[in-house]
Motif scaffolding. Structure first.
Motif, mmCIF file in Angstrom:
data_model
loop_
_atom_site.group_PDB
_atom_site.id
_atom_site.type_symbol
_atom_site.label_atom_id
_atom_site.label_comp_id
_atom_site.label_asym_id
_atom_site.label_seq_id
_atom_site.Cartn_x
_atom_site.Cartn_y
_atom_site.Cartn_z
ATOM 1 N N UNK A 76 0.768 -1.135 0.189
ATOM 2 C CA UNK A 76 -0.016 0.141 0.127
ATOM 3 C C UNK A 76 0.691 1.180 -0.052
ATOM 4 N N UNK A 77 0.891 1.620 -1.186
ATOM 5 C CA UNK A 77 1.805 3.008 -1.284
ATOM 6 C C UNK A 77 1.476 4.216 -0.563
ATOM 7 N N UNK A 78 0.116 4.472 -0.398
ATOM 8 C CA UNK A 78 -0.356 5.501 0.480
ATOM 9 C C UNK A 78 0.108 5.362 1.886
ATOM 10 N N UNK A 79 0.158 4.200 2.558
ATOM 11 C CA UNK A 79 0.299 4.102 3.845
ATOM 12 C C UNK A 79 2.089 4.042 3.724
ATOM 13 N N UNK A 80 2.635 3.742 2.889
ATOM 14 C CA UNK A 80 3.999 3.863 2.965
ATOM 15 C C UNK A 80 4.504 5.357 3.135
ATOM 16 N N UNK A 81 3.894 6.194 2.154
ATOM 17 C CA UNK A 81 3.898 7.746 2.110
ATOM 18 C C UNK A 81 3.444 8.256 3.644
ATOM 19 N N UNK A 95 2.240 14.528 -0.525
ATOM 20 C CA UNK A 95 2.219 13.577 -1.591
ATOM 21 C C UNK A 95 1.005 12.671 -1.437
ATOM 22 N N UNK A 96 0.946 12.209 -0.565
ATOM 23 C CA UNK A 96 0.054 11.066 -0.007
ATOM 24 C C UNK A 96 -1.393 11.787 -0.089
ATOM 25 N N UNK A 97 -1.563 12.894 0.487
ATOM 26 C CA UNK A 97 -2.837 13.653 0.287
ATOM 27 C C UNK A 97 -3.293 14.029 -1.084
ATOM 28 N N UNK A 98 -2.083 14.438 -1.890
ATOM 29 C CA UNK A 98 -2.639 14.508 -3.330
ATOM 30 C C UNK A 98 -3.012 13.484 -4.047
#
Length: 486
Positions: A76-81, A95-98
């Motif tokens: 999960x790339x969102x969680x990584x960021x 970046x995750x928010x965008x």
């Protein structure tokens, strides 16, 4: 991301829309195509999970010591960021928010430029998030492109421009502002003060008998003298908005935005004394055995008809007067704007606060106390200029504080008794002024109150600003209340 990279991704998306169901579902087709791109690219599903990445993405991760399982399919790339805790955490979370906004459909796309530095080198990246234009569940394409080379070029250019601007605005010899920069800032401040109505002050000073100095010691020592005087002048300025500049030859100027005549005169006198105390030998002077300066000051209310050249001319006239009156002294000119300060030939600075009957409240007690304050202020002004003992000045200031405290109490009683509707607001202003004065008195021996601070507090804050302007608001009310009935 370069234009070609962007259009390649776009083309892939468009082509994939037109392919048969069998080809569109082929992960191998997208993966092999994306591997031909230099940008780090990943396909992210609606949950934020990585569907596939290209070889550039994997290579970058490996080169930066990132574990394969943290950046590969299924993660999960969102969680990584969102979970980044290093110095880049703020950028990663942004970046995750965008990315989430594009996944949710609340944003059409997202672009962000960010730094991601390693211990060995500085690096910058451009991140883009765009919707994947295929059928089925919503997904986004995330691309990170290394823009370090461009960013370093931009930084180098900015630094070059900064140095060039510094060279353009700085006098080569003295390292303070030059005439060009001063002229530009004076024009700017004139326009700003026309809008604000505040007082703009200008100090112009000239080294006394500087030609004789060069003739006696030579031009090399003459340049050293100019450098020392420039440093001395600049060190006397306390606010970042004030500007010291070399006007030409042995002339210097100080631009003082939002500074009244008292503040300008105090600074001018400090500069004169500081240059004198430098003790630069000057056998060719007819004033002293050391280098001295003559100083002209102008404090003005700018209007549309006043030009920067006229302000400089007024300061130059006062400088000429200082030279005419024996040099090593300060002369001034000011616009008074209803504040009752006048020239007084018996005063060391030619400065005196004058009681004006037009500002009589009609109450005998208040008017008597106001006249007493004016007399005390003028006495303090003379003492400060005469450089009396600091302990004596502090004692005088303490006595003035007690007198003002008693005056405020009497004034408040009269205002409350008269029914003045804004009495509480006026009382609050009294408390603020007393607190300010008390703060000066409480300063310890390591940071003692200066004579200039005393004069600013008493003359400007208590008398000119408060007694003339603030008290003037209730004068008409008291006169109406005390008017005889017909």
């Amino acid at each position: 991301m370069t234009t070609s990279t962007f259009w390649t991704i776009w083309l892939i998306m468009m082509v994939s829309q037109q392919l048969s169901d069998q080809l569109r579902s082929s992960k191998h087709f997208l993966e092999s195509t994306l591997n031909g791109l230099s940008a780090n690219i990943a396909l992210i599903n609606a949950a934020g999970e990585i569907v596939l990445v290209n070889q550039a993405w994997r290579d970058f991760a490996a080169g930066n010591g990132m574990r394969h399982e943290l950046v590969s399919e299924g993660v999960n790339y969102l969680h990584v960021c969102q979970g980044v805790c290093a110095e880049n955490a703020k950028e990663a979370q942004s970046f995750a928010q965008g990315m989430q906004a594009v996944l949710d459909g609340t944003a059409d796309s997202f672009v962000m430029e960010y730094g991601c530095h390693s211990p060995e080198q500085k690096r910058w990246f451009l991140g883009r998030v765009n919707p994947f234009r295929g059928d089925g569940p919503r997904m986004v394409v995330v691309a990170h492109e290394d823009i370090t080379e461009r960013k370093l070029a931009e930084i180098a250019l900015a630094e070059s421009n900064r140095k060039l601007e510094l060279m353009t605005n700085e006098d080569g010899l003295t390292k303070i502002s030059n005439r060009r920069h001063f002229d530009a800032m004076l024009a700017y401040e004139c326009n700003r003060h026309i809008r604000s109505g505040a007082t703009l002050s200008l100090i112009m000073l000239d080294i006394d008998f500087f030609k004789n100095f060069n003739d006696t010691y030579g031009h090399v020592q003459g340049d050293a003298c100019l450098q020392l005087v420039a440093q001395t002048v600049a060190q006397c300025l306390n606010r970042p908005t004030d500007l010291a500049a070399r006007y030409g030859g042995e002339e210097f100027v100080c631009l003082l935005p939002e500074t009244d005549v008292l503040g300008a005169l105090s600074l001018a006198e400090n500069i004169r004394k500081a240059v004198l105390q430098r003790g630069i030998p000057h056998a060719g002077s007819q004033v002293a055995s050391v280098v001295t300066v003559s100083v002209g000051v102008v404090s003005c209310l700018c209007d549309a008809s006043a030009t920067p050249e006229q302000i400089v001319q007024r300061a130059d006239e006062q400088l000429y007067q200082a030279k005419h009156d024996g040099r090593n002294c300060v002369k001034f000119s000011a616009d008074w704007d209803d504040l009752h300060i006048q020239h007084n030939s018996s005063s060391s600075w030619g400065l005196q606060v004058v009681w004006n009957r037009d500002y009589s409240s009609g109450n005998a007690l208040i008017d008597g106390q106001h006249m007493e304050l004016v007399s005390i202020v003028n006495g303090l002004l003379e003492c400060a200029i005469a450089e009396e003992d600091a302990t004596d000045l502090r004692l005088r200031f303490s006595n003035v504080y007690q007198i003002v405290e008693k005056h405020f109490a009497d004034e408040e009683e009269i205002l409350h008794a008269s029914g003045y509707p804004d009495a509480q607001e006026h009382v609050a202003r009294h408390h603020e002024l007393l607190q300010k004065c008390s703060g000066l008195l409480d300063q310890d021996a390591e940071s003692p109150v200066t004579s200039v601070q005393m004069l600013q507090c008493i003359i400007h804050d208590l008398v000119l600003n408060h007694m003339v302007k603030e008290d003037g608001k209730y004068f008409a009310y008291l006169k109406t209340e005390n008017a005889p009935a017909h």
